[in-house]
Design an enzyme around this catalytic site. Structure first.
Site, PDB file in Angstrom:
ATOM      1  N   GLU A 191     -28.629 -24.506 -43.713  1.00  0.00           N
ATOM      2  CA  GLU A 191     -27.404 -23.768 -43.391  1.00  0.00           C
ATOM      3  C   GLU A 191     -27.243 -22.465 -44.166  1.00  0.00           C
ATOM      4  OE1 GLU A 191     -24.364 -26.751 -43.807  1.00  0.00           O
ATOM      5  OE2 GLU A 191     -25.333 -28.100 -42.387  1.00  0.00           O
ATOM      6  N   ASN A 233     -33.084 -24.817 -41.535  1.00  0.00           N
ATOM      7  CA  ASN A 233     -32.308 -25.696 -40.682  1.00  0.00           C
ATOM      8  C   ASN A 233     -30.858 -25.236 -40.637  1.00  0.00           C
ATOM      9  OD1 ASN A 233     -32.042 -28.306 -39.239  1.00  0.00           O
ATOM     10  ND2 ASN A 233     -30.848 -28.950 -41.025  1.00  0.00           N
ATOM     11  N   HIS A 269     -25.321 -30.630 -33.587  1.00  0.00           N
ATOM     12  CA  HIS A 269     -24.109 -31.461 -33.669  1.00  0.00           C
ATOM     13  C   HIS A 269     -23.156 -30.956 -32.586  1.00  0.00           C
ATOM     14  CE1 HIS A 269     -25.234 -33.514 -37.351  1.00  0.00           C
ATOM     15  NE2 HIS A 269     -25.451 -32.363 -37.955  1.00  0.00           N
ATOM     16  N   GLU A 297     -30.641 -32.829 -35.910  1.00  0.00           N
ATOM     17  CA  GLU A 297     -29.475 -33.635 -36.274  1.00  0.00           C
ATOM     18  C   GLU A 297     -28.588 -33.945 -35.055  1.00  0.00           C
ATOM     19  OE1 GLU A 297     -27.366 -32.154 -39.678  1.00  0.00           O
ATOM     20  OE2 GLU A 297     -29.163 -31.432 -40.675  1.00  0.00           O
ATOM     21  N   ASP A 299     -26.269 -35.173 -32.327  1.00  0.00           N
ATOM     22  CA  ASP A 299     -25.268 -36.167 -31.975  1.00  0.00           C
ATOM     23  C   ASP A 299     -24.218 -35.483 -31.095  1.00  0.00           C
ATOM     24  OD1 ASP A 299     -24.043 -36.326 -35.435  1.00  0.00           O
ATOM     25  OD2 ASP A 299     -23.664 -34.794 -33.916  1.00  0.00           O
TER      26      ASP A 299
HETATM   27  O1  G3I Z   1     -24.644 -42.553 -52.594  1.00  0.00           O
HETATM   28  C1  G3I Z   1     -23.241 -42.513 -52.890  1.00  0.00           C
HETATM   29  C2  G3I Z   1     -22.738 -43.899 -53.258  1.00  0.00           C
HETATM   30  O2  G3I Z   1     -23.381 -44.319 -54.458  1.00  0.00           O
HETATM   31  C3  G3I Z   1     -21.231 -43.860 -53.432  1.00  0.00           C
HETATM   32  O3  G3I Z   1     -20.756 -45.177 -53.707  1.00  0.00           O
HETATM   33  C4  G3I Z   1     -20.582 -43.326 -52.154  1.00  0.00           C
HETATM   34  C5  G3I Z   1     -19.079 -43.254 -52.230  1.00  0.00           C
HETATM   35  O4  G3I Z   1     -18.717 -42.159 -53.032  1.00  0.00           O
HETATM   36  O5  G3I Z   1     -21.082 -41.994 -51.903  1.00  0.00           O
HETATM   37  C6  G3I Z   1     -22.480 -42.026 -51.660  1.00  0.00           C
HETATM   38  O6  G3I Z   1     -22.931 -40.709 -51.408  1.00  0.00           O
HETATM   39  C7  G3I Z   1     -22.485 -40.225 -50.138  1.00  0.00           C
HETATM   40  C8  G3I Z   1     -23.734 -39.838 -49.325  1.00  0.00           C
HETATM   41  O7  G3I Z   1     -23.344 -39.266 -48.057  1.00  0.00           O
HETATM   42  C9  G3I Z   1     -24.663 -41.039 -49.080  1.00  0.00           C
HETATM   43  O8  G3I Z   1     -24.161 -41.874 -48.119  1.00  0.00           O
HETATM   44  C10 G3I Z   1     -21.653 -38.955 -50.375  1.00  0.00           C
HETATM   45  O9  G3I Z   1     -20.451 -39.317 -51.027  1.00  0.00           O
HETATM   46  C11 G3I Z   1     -21.323 -38.300 -49.040  1.00  0.00           C
HETATM   47  O10 G3I Z   1     -20.709 -37.035 -49.267  1.00  0.00           O
HETATM   48  C12 G3I Z   1     -22.629 -38.032 -48.252  1.00  0.00           C
HETATM   49  O11 G3I Z   1     -22.260 -37.493 -47.007  1.00  0.00           O
HETATM   50  C13 G3I Z   1     -23.370 -36.908 -46.286  1.00  0.00           C
HETATM   51  C14 G3I Z   1     -23.147 -35.381 -46.179  1.00  0.00           C
HETATM   52  O12 G3I Z   1     -24.199 -34.799 -45.382  1.00  0.00           O
HETATM   53  C15 G3I Z   1     -23.162 -34.710 -47.527  1.00  0.00           C
HETATM   54  O13 G3I Z   1     -24.403 -34.904 -48.160  1.00  0.00           O
HETATM   55  C16 G3I Z   1     -23.379 -37.508 -44.887  1.00  0.00           C
HETATM   56  O14 G3I Z   1     -23.693 -38.898 -44.969  1.00  0.00           O
HETATM   57  C17 G3I Z   1     -24.428 -36.813 -44.034  1.00  0.00           C
HETATM   58  O15 G3I Z   1     -24.392 -37.292 -42.693  1.00  0.00           O
HETATM   59  C18 G3I Z   1     -24.190 -35.297 -44.032  1.00  0.00           C
HETATM   60  O16 G3I Z   1     -25.240 -34.721 -43.318  1.00  0.00           O
HETATM   61  C19 G3I Z   1     -25.149 -33.302 -43.123  1.00  0.00           C
HETATM   62  C20 G3I Z   1     -26.549 -32.711 -43.261  1.00  0.00           C
HETATM   63  O17 G3I Z   1     -27.059 -32.998 -44.550  1.00  0.00           O
HETATM   64  C21 G3I Z   1     -26.547 -31.227 -42.970  1.00  0.00           C
HETATM   65  N1  G3I Z   1     -25.999 -30.965 -41.636  1.00  0.00           N
HETATM   66  C22 G3I Z   1     -24.634 -31.491 -41.473  1.00  0.00           C
HETATM   67  C23 G3I Z   1     -24.622 -33.003 -41.707  1.00  0.00           C
HETATM   68  C24 G3I Z   1     -23.253 -33.595 -41.479  1.00  0.00           C
HETATM   69  O18 G3I Z   1     -22.363 -33.106 -42.449  1.00  0.00           O
END
Ligand code: G3I
Length: 382
Positions: A191, A233, A269, A297, A299
């Site tokens: 991004e 990406n 997306h 990605e 969906d």
């Molecule tokens: O691993 C921790 C866990 O230990 C903790 O208990 C939990 C609750 O706080 O958080 C977990 O980490 C989370 C992580 O996903 C793993 O599941 C983060 O808080 C959460 O912010 C993170 O969200 C991801 C987000 O990117 C930010 O990294 C989403 O699942 C993921 O679908 C999203 O994906 C992004 C792509 O990387 C880039 N393109 C957009 C896409 C959607 O936003």
């Protein structure tokens, strides 16, 4: 327990050989009898019909997307959630049976791999890579340089530009170096383009290091693993628009300067309102730069509760994007951003929306899954 037709012809995925299940394998020409618990129990104690309890007809899952995708030469992939992989046999059943490629949805992001400076945690990234390796899948590493998912010590640090540049190089070379030869493609930069104005996003990296951070990051990744394919990406760049024009100009410049960039990831997306009229021309112009194209990605979010007509329209968008990929020789992969609504990011990001994936929360396939599978069956060998 009736052994669904589809289980008879394929070896049980690696997870089925864990202590959690008993596999009585009568390995004849067609029959492997897998005695799976009647239902996978999630850590929350809830039970759910597992994928493997459903007959092929009920589940609609037959020889899978991955088996059908091979003829077209396009790898069909999905992002995989760290939490889901850890807790759910049904999740791993679909993940291993349906996809050629697995993307680290969060496992390789900076906030997960280095939550404290110098204190690396490879637990979830190793789990993902080992699962993929055990199931004959390739890994798309996601992502090395992003404005989000930064650990606090980086995002809130008081580093000079020179110190940030050193940190970024060390991060890239540590992560890519660790997975050298095990990750087929990296979303090196995620991004980088601003949503408006047709310019680079004013991220921490752009602000501190200037536009050169993109070429530097790609060179560092290439030094760490010359065999990995390196991608930029982004989202909102699927059609011809100011944002995709800006991305096009960036990658054209990189190619001109001999910077090691192999491909562009179009996140995709989407919503039902997304206009994809210029999708084909857009993918072609990037391919004409000599770049690989990846849908990274995919969906299609729906307003909840979704109607059957919206599921049909959703299937139309999923197949529209796959058709565009199949029509461009350099389109090498089509990845969905999670395959089940049970673990989708969409409801958290878009309250009131969801139902975005190929399978619902109980692993029932939607029309989009069936239509993608049929399209892959019908697509000519490339
Ligand atoms: O691993 C921790 C866990 O230990 C903790 O208990 C939990 C609750 O706080 O958080 C977990 O980490 C989370 C992580 O996903 C793993 O599941 C983060 O808080 C959460 O912010 C993170 O969200 C991801 C987000 O990117 C930010 O990294 C989403 O699942 C993921 O679908 C999203 O994906 C992004 C792509 O990387 C880039 N393109 C957009 C896409 C959607 O936003």
């Amino acid at each position: 327990m009736r052994v669904p037709m589809r289980l008879r012809a394929i070896r049980p995925p690696v997870w089925a050989l864990s202590g959690a299940t008993v596999v009585v394998a009568l390995v004849s020409a067609t029959v492997v009898v897998t005695l799976l618990s009647g239902a996978a129990t999630t850590t929350a104690g809830a039970t759910e019909a597992t994928h493997s309890n459903l007959t092929e007809r009920e589940s609609g899952v037959g020889s899978g997307l991955r088996h059908r995708g091979r003829a077209s030469g396009v790898k069909i992939g999905t992002a995989a959630q760290p939490a889901a992989m850890a807790e759910n046999g049904a999740y791993q059943a679909v993940l291993s049976q349906e996809f050629d490629s697995v993307t680290s949805e969060s496992q390789m992001k900076w906030d997960i791999v280095e939550p404290a400076r110098g204190a690396y945690d490879w637990t979830s990234s190793e789990a993902l890579v080992r699962f993929a390796e055990a199931n004959g899948q390739i890994v798309r590493g996601h992502t090395l340089v992003w404005h989000d998912a930064l650990p606090g010590w980086v995002a809130n640090g008081t580093f000079s530009p020179e110190q940030l540049r050193d940190l970024l190089r060390e991060h890239i070379q540590t992560v890519v170096g660790r997975y050298k030869g095990r990750v087929a493609a990296w979303d090196v930069i995620n991004e980088p383009i601003a949503d408006t104005g047709g310019k680079l996003r004013p991220s921490l990296w752009m602000t501190a290091l200037g536009p050169g951070y993109i070429a530097d990051a790609l060179r560092w990744a290439h030094e760490a693993d010359p065999g990995a394919k390196l991608y930029i990406n982004d989202y909102g760049v699927e059609a011809v628009n100011a944002k995709s024009d800006a991305l096009y100009n960036v990658v054209r410049g990189l190619r001109r300067d001999g910077v090691p960039v192999d491909g562009v990831g179009f996140q995709s997306h989407l919503a039902l309102s997304t206009n994809l009229t210029t999708l084909d021309a857009n993918l072609r112009r990037f391919a004409d730069l000599g770049l690989d194209i990846a849908i990274t990605e995919m969906d299609v979010r729906l307003p909840l509760p979704a109607t059957p007509a919206q599921h049909v329209a959703q299937a139309g968008l999923y197949t529209r994007v796959l058709q565009a990929c199949l029509a461009v020789a350099r389109c090498v992969s089509y990845t969905v951003w999670g395959f089940t609504d049970r673990y989708s990011w969409v409801p958290y990001a878009y309250p009131g929306w969801g139902d975005a994936c190929l399978f619902d929360a109980t692993y029932q396939p939607k029309p989009a899954y069936q239509q993608l599978r049929q399209l892959l069956v019908d697509s000519p060998r490339r």
